[in-house]
Write an enzyme that holds these catalytic residues in place. Structure first.
Site, PDB file in Angstrom:
ATOM      1  N   ARG A 187     -14.110   2.280   4.405  1.00  0.00           N
ATOM      2  CA  ARG A 187     -12.514   1.627   4.269  1.00  0.00           C
ATOM      3  C   ARG A 187     -11.604   2.703   4.227  1.00  0.00           C
ATOM      4  O   ARG A 187     -10.814   1.964   5.456  1.00  0.00           O
ATOM      5  CB  ARG A 187     -12.980   0.581   3.954  1.00  0.00           C
ATOM      6  CG  ARG A 187     -11.549  -0.752   3.421  1.00  0.00           C
ATOM      7  CD  ARG A 187     -11.121  -1.284   2.420  1.00  0.00           C
ATOM      8  NE  ARG A 187     -10.970  -0.175   1.695  1.00  0.00           N
ATOM      9  CZ  ARG A 187     -10.875  -0.647  -0.391  1.00  0.00           C
ATOM     10  NH1 ARG A 187     -11.584  -1.088  -0.663  1.00  0.00           N
ATOM     11  NH2 ARG A 187     -10.055   0.103  -0.666  1.00  0.00           N
ATOM     12  N   ASN A 243       0.932  -0.959   0.032  1.00  0.00           N
ATOM     13  CA  ASN A 243       0.090   0.324   0.001  1.00  0.00           C
ATOM     14  C   ASN A 243       0.728   1.230  -0.284  1.00  0.00           C
ATOM     15  O   ASN A 243       0.692   2.606  -0.774  1.00  0.00           O
ATOM     16  CB  ASN A 243      -1.187   0.031   1.079  1.00  0.00           C
ATOM     17  CG  ASN A 243      -2.474  -0.561   0.656  1.00  0.00           C
ATOM     18  OD1 ASN A 243      -2.184  -1.654   0.225  1.00  0.00           O
ATOM     19  ND2 ASN A 243      -2.965  -0.872   2.515  1.00  0.00           N
ATOM     20  N   HIS A 252     -15.427  -3.966   0.235  1.00  0.00           N
ATOM     21  CA  HIS A 252     -15.236  -2.994  -0.781  1.00  0.00           C
ATOM     22  C   HIS A 252     -16.394  -2.471  -1.667  1.00  0.00           C
ATOM     23  O   HIS A 252     -16.995  -2.103  -3.130  1.00  0.00           O
ATOM     24  CB  HIS A 252     -14.402  -3.998  -1.977  1.00  0.00           C
ATOM     25  CG  HIS A 252     -13.889  -3.326  -3.265  1.00  0.00           C
ATOM     26  ND1 HIS A 252     -14.537  -3.267  -4.942  1.00  0.00           N
ATOM     27  CD2 HIS A 252     -13.146  -3.038  -3.478  1.00  0.00           C
ATOM     28  CE1 HIS A 252     -13.944  -3.089  -5.636  1.00  0.00           C
ATOM     29  NE2 HIS A 252     -13.007  -2.544  -4.829  1.00  0.00           N
ATOM     30  N   HIS A 276     -15.771   2.951 -14.916  1.00  0.00           N
ATOM     31  CA  HIS A 276     -15.645   1.845 -13.332  1.00  0.00           C
ATOM     32  C   HIS A 276     -16.611   1.109 -13.374  1.00  0.00           C
ATOM     33  O   HIS A 276     -16.947   0.533 -12.602  1.00  0.00           O
ATOM     34  CB  HIS A 276     -15.470   3.140 -13.187  1.00  0.00           C
ATOM     35  CG  HIS A 276     -14.508   2.028 -11.868  1.00  0.00           C
ATOM     36  ND1 HIS A 276     -15.461   2.409 -10.277  1.00  0.00           N
ATOM     37  CD2 HIS A 276     -13.483   1.792 -11.347  1.00  0.00           C
ATOM     38  CE1 HIS A 276     -14.934   1.876  -9.336  1.00  0.00           C
ATOM     39  NE2 HIS A 276     -13.773   1.474  -9.546  1.00  0.00           N
ATOM     40  N   TYR A 299     -12.707  -9.721  -1.237  1.00  0.00           N
ATOM     41  CA  TYR A 299     -13.098  -8.632  -1.430  1.00  0.00           C
ATOM     42  C   TYR A 299     -14.527  -8.776  -1.212  1.00  0.00           C
ATOM     43  O   TYR A 299     -15.821  -9.814  -1.696  1.00  0.00           O
ATOM     44  CB  TYR A 299     -13.396  -7.924  -2.709  1.00  0.00           C
ATOM     45  CG  TYR A 299     -11.921  -7.652  -3.189  1.00  0.00           C
ATOM     46  CD1 TYR A 299     -11.213  -8.217  -2.778  1.00  0.00           C
ATOM     47  CD2 TYR A 299     -11.656  -6.350  -3.868  1.00  0.00           C
ATOM     48  CE1 TYR A 299      -9.541  -7.229  -2.746  1.00  0.00           C
ATOM     49  CE2 TYR A 299     -10.662  -5.689  -4.551  1.00  0.00           C
ATOM     50  CZ  TYR A 299      -9.805  -6.256  -3.725  1.00  0.00           C
ATOM     51  OH  TYR A 299      -8.404  -5.748  -3.705  1.00  0.00           O
ATOM     52  N   ARG A 316     -10.962  -4.377 -14.070  1.00  0.00           N
ATOM     53  CA  ARG A 316      -9.769  -5.299 -13.676  1.00  0.00           C
ATOM     54  C   ARG A 316      -9.906  -6.870 -13.743  1.00  0.00           C
ATOM     55  O   ARG A 316     -11.084  -7.080 -13.524  1.00  0.00           O
ATOM     56  CB  ARG A 316      -9.811  -5.247 -11.959  1.00  0.00           C
ATOM     57  CG  ARG A 316      -9.209  -3.699 -11.893  1.00  0.00           C
ATOM     58  CD  ARG A 316      -8.573  -3.416 -10.753  1.00  0.00           C
ATOM     59  NE  ARG A 316      -8.160  -1.925 -10.303  1.00  0.00           N
ATOM     60  CZ  ARG A 316      -6.853  -1.316 -10.511  1.00  0.00           C
ATOM     61  NH1 ARG A 316      -6.478  -2.154 -11.654  1.00  0.00           N
ATOM     62  NH2 ARG A 316      -7.439   0.090 -10.559  1.00  0.00           N
ATOM     63  N   ARG A 322      -5.439   1.486 -13.162  1.00  0.00           N
ATOM     64  CA  ARG A 322      -4.354   1.488 -12.626  1.00  0.00           C
ATOM     65  C   ARG A 322      -3.197   0.130 -12.242  1.00  0.00           C
ATOM     66  O   ARG A 322      -3.823  -0.185 -11.406  1.00  0.00           O
ATOM     67  CB  ARG A 322      -4.484   2.993 -11.541  1.00  0.00           C
ATOM     68  CG  ARG A 322      -2.539   2.888 -11.142  1.00  0.00           C
ATOM     69  CD  ARG A 322      -3.050   4.095 -10.135  1.00  0.00           C
ATOM     70  NE  ARG A 322      -3.598   5.208 -10.205  1.00  0.00           N
ATOM     71  CZ  ARG A 322      -2.935   6.009 -11.065  1.00  0.00           C
ATOM     72  NH1 ARG A 322      -1.887   5.569 -11.461  1.00  0.00           N
ATOM     73  NH2 ARG A 322      -3.738   7.795 -10.723  1.00  0.00           N
TER      74      ARG A 322
END
Length: 737
Positions: A603, A81, A631, A473, A507, A413, A443
């Site tokens: 979160r 992270n 998530h 997205h 997730y 993704r 990304r």
């Protein structure tokens, strides 16, 4: 799978750089808008809030009640992270300073002031991170017969074996690079682990510098041979190389050698308006990413001043950007140790359950997902309920079903061996119309998405890349099916998480299936707008960014505010990854001033200040971190006792609201609304382990009750509740599942 592939896969599966941090890491905008009716100092700094999030991850690694190898994993997650935070957020701040675009942050402070605070907090956290490893986790590993050995602790027999390992497996792939008049200072790649070596030529007495890169293709920790003790033992590869560094410079005297590591700006910028071919432009930019300017230098605490001065001068690093730490550096390498096969030191195994609504009515029947969806809307809660037997099965059955005419899907993704991709390819090869909207600008997944986009196109899938200037997205899949009655059925899936079967096991997300024709037609229209040319119109069940989502949420907040002013019941409950957008926050402040009860389950970043007298007295903010990564995004409004609940992919950040295609779906089935609201209420309960955000900006962990007992783990409780519901349902129907 060899050890290297296994380690790399473990890190990719968790998607630490694109999941834990990556989905709220790159939000840059100008400072807060004017709001004369609210205090000027009404926001937390978003960068420091992100570091506070990573601090919560570190607190899980510190907790002795967390299974030991999970603590090791949290140490690795913290490191990954922080790497991404520097590569994107810190790099962005520095770029704004260098280019003169020093726009104040959301708190009105200059980028340089924020950088100063980041440096101080990041230094403290990295020292604390290393301390957790050396003083807590490593002794606990030793007690469990898992040892990270130092060369000095090894017996001669171990050293003999490692001499052979070095000669046969490591020495051939090392590339020592000298620095002298004939050899300029080498390029140091970002996040690579390196040895700095100072050597002396005994013939000339001249002292030179050399750099040895630790090959990333090799395991970070090499296993040692069984010594009969039953212990599992490892040695760090940099320690092993250091003990043999003299062999790389025969005839020379090694004076000093130390480890170091740099972080570079690895952000990608593309001017889509001037790029005729987005794929080619992105591929060129990805090559340039490798050569971004350095923004952090990590060195071992024993590095000598001469070597440090050389590195600082050659890399153009400031003193503030130097992080002197205990070895080992680059603790994301701990993912390898977290994968050790010791189930007793990990969370107990939990197998996702097939959602009861997708089970056949008769035990002998084959599952038919279209029949199940046609019988009523189906809501899935991952990872407690299976992705494979729901979302994946939806696409796979669509690919095989002869009545299916078309499949349309967004891909933001996905995994490297995605069964979703494979199913889309099979569908196209079978003659079905298949549209894949691939977001190649996701990304750190750009290269993988480019690869898949090309493979899909080759198979005959219609691949599009969305709209210029807007990332796509939203998580949408639409199947058009010829029904037996003659009409066309629209089967839609809308989710809060990616179409990734691996991260779906880690997730927490919601997915929603519906055969509602109005929803299907709205999603079909949205796909047409994304793939072709169309004038965007308003939607009924959907809130779509960038045009309508912000307006829709503000209207709902305003409705609750008006209700509270009339002394009617009013409540807002939000579940988010991040809350940064100042306009949304200001609306929540005004709602709180009117008396609206507001609960926020977040979160990561939270720029809103709860408990601010006269501004946010009725707002509570909680955070849950644990085995699974929270998530899902949920937006709930009391609405006079007839709750309005949305789920979707959008966070309350400028980029999600203004620069992305996002979709929220309004739930219609009272069962699903109740289920979501009960989960949200439970997550905010004082009986549940969580962090509470104070008005001073501190996240206070509440894990133990006043009587000393551990508070409820909501993730474990949710798994048990869903398992019990599944068991009760299958018992009633006589189905074994």
């Amino acid at each position: 799978m060899n050890p290297v592939e296994s380690v790399n896969q473990s890190e990719r599966d968790y998607e630490v750089t694109t999941g834990v941090g990556g989905d709220f890491i790159d939000d840059y905008d100008e400072g807060a808008p004017e709001a004369n009716d609210l205090p000027v100092e009404r926001f937390f700094d978003r960068e420091l809030s992100w570091l506070a999030f990573n601090k919560r991850v570190l607190e899980l690694a510190e907790d002795p009640q967390v299974p030991l190898l999970e603590r090791v994993k949290f140490l690795a997650i913290f490191a990954s992270n922080l790497d991404e935070f520097f590569m994107v957020r810190v790099a962005g701040l520095k770029r704004r300073i260098v280019t003169g675009i020093a726009v104040p942050t959301n708190t009105g402070r200059s980028p340089q002031q924020v950088l100063d605070d980041i440096a101080q907090m990041a230094h403290e956290l990295q020292i604390r991170h290393a301390k957790v490893l050396h003083e807590s986790v490593k002794p606990a590993l030793d007690a469990e017969h898992i040892h990270i050995e130092s060369w000095s602790d090894l017996a001669e027999s171990d050293r003999d074996g490692l001499h052979e390992v070095f000669s046969e497996q490591i020495f051939p792939v090392l590339m020592p690079l000298a620095v002298d008049p004939a050899h300029p200072f080498p390029y140091i790649s970002g996040l690579s682990l390196n040895l700095s070596v100072r050597i002396r030529d005994p013939r000339t007495d001249r002292v030179e510098f050399a750099r040895v890169k630790v090959p990333p293709i090799l395991p970070r920790f090499y296993p040692l041979a069984d010594d009969g003790s039953g212990r599992v033992r490892f040695i760090a590869i940099e320690d092993l190389i250091s003990q043999h560094v003299g062999e790389l410079f025969p005839g020379m005297e090694v004076l000093e050698h130390h480890e170091f590591r740099i972080t570079r700006n690895e952000d990608v910028e593309i001017d889509e308006d001037e790029s005729e071919n987005l794929i080619q432009a992105l591929e060129r930019e990805l090559l340039r990413r490798r050569f971004g300017p350095p923004i952090r230098l990590e060195i071992t605490e024993d590095m000598d001043d001469v070597t440090l001065k050389l590195l600082v001068n050659e890399l153009g690093i400031t003193d503030q950007e130097v992080y002197r730490l205990p070895a080992p550096l680059g603790l994301n390498g701990l993912f390898q140790l977290a994968d050790i096969d010791r189930p007793d030191l990990k969370y107990s195994k939990q197998v996702p359950i097939t959602p009861t609504d997708l089970l056949p009515s008769e035990p002998t029947d084959e599952p038919n997902i279209f029949r199940s969806i046609a019988a009523g809307d189906v809501m899935i809660h991952h990872p407690y309920e299976s992705f494979a037997t729901s979302v994946q099965a939806f696409i796979e059955q669509a690919a095989e079903d002869p009545y299916v005419l078309a499949i349309k899907q967004t891909l933001y993704r996905t995994s490297g061996d995605s069964p979703i991709i494979a199913a889309l390819i099979r569908a196209a090869e079978a003659g079905k119309s298949v549209l894949a909207l691939v977001e190649v600008k996701a990304r750190f997944d750009e290269e993988a998405n480019i690869t898949w986009a090309k493979k899909l196109e080759k198979a005959g899938v219609h691949v599009v890349y969305g709209l210029v200037g807007l990332k796509t997205h939203c998580k949408l899949a639409l199947v058009i099916r010829q029904e037996r009655g003659g009409g066309l059925g629209h089967y839609t899936h809308i989710g809060t998480g990616n179409y990734n079967p691996k991260t779906s096991r880690l997730y927490e997300d919601y997915g929603y299936f519906t055969s509602d024709q109005s929803v299907g037609k709205e999603v079909a229209r949205l796909f047409n707008e994304l793939s072709g040319y169309a004038i965007e119109k308003k939607f009924t069940r959907l809130l779509v960014a960038p045009r309508y989502l912000r307006k829709g949420l503000l209207k709902h907040i305003d409705d609750e505010t008006k209700a509270a002013r009339k002394k009617k019941p009013a409540k807002i409950v939000l579940k988010l990854n991040s809350l940064v957008d100042e306009i949304i926050i200001d609306a929540l402040y005004r709602a709180s001033q009117a008396g609206v009860e507001i609960d926020i389950w977040v979160r990561g970043i939270c720029a809103l200040i709860p408990g601010l007298p006269g501004v946010s007295d009725t707002i509570r903010v909680r955070s849950v971190l644990g085995r699974y990564l929270e998530h899902s995004r949920v937006f709930s409004f009391h609405h006079g006792g007839d709750p309005i609940v949305y789920i979707g992919s959008a966070d309350m950040m400028h980029r999600n609201l203004d620069r992305r295609i996002e979709v929220l779906l309004r739930l219609s089935d009272p069962r699903h609304i109740e289920r979501v609201l009960q989960h949200m209420e439970r997550g905010m309960s004082d009986e549940v382990a969580s962090w509470h955000l104070t008005s001073a900006g501190e996240w206070v962990r509440h894990a133990v009750a006043d009587n000393g007992e551990r508070l409820v783990d909501i993730q474990k409780e949710t798994m048990s509740a869903i398992a019990a519901r599944h068991k009760a349902s299958t018992s009633r129907s006589g189905t074994t599942g």
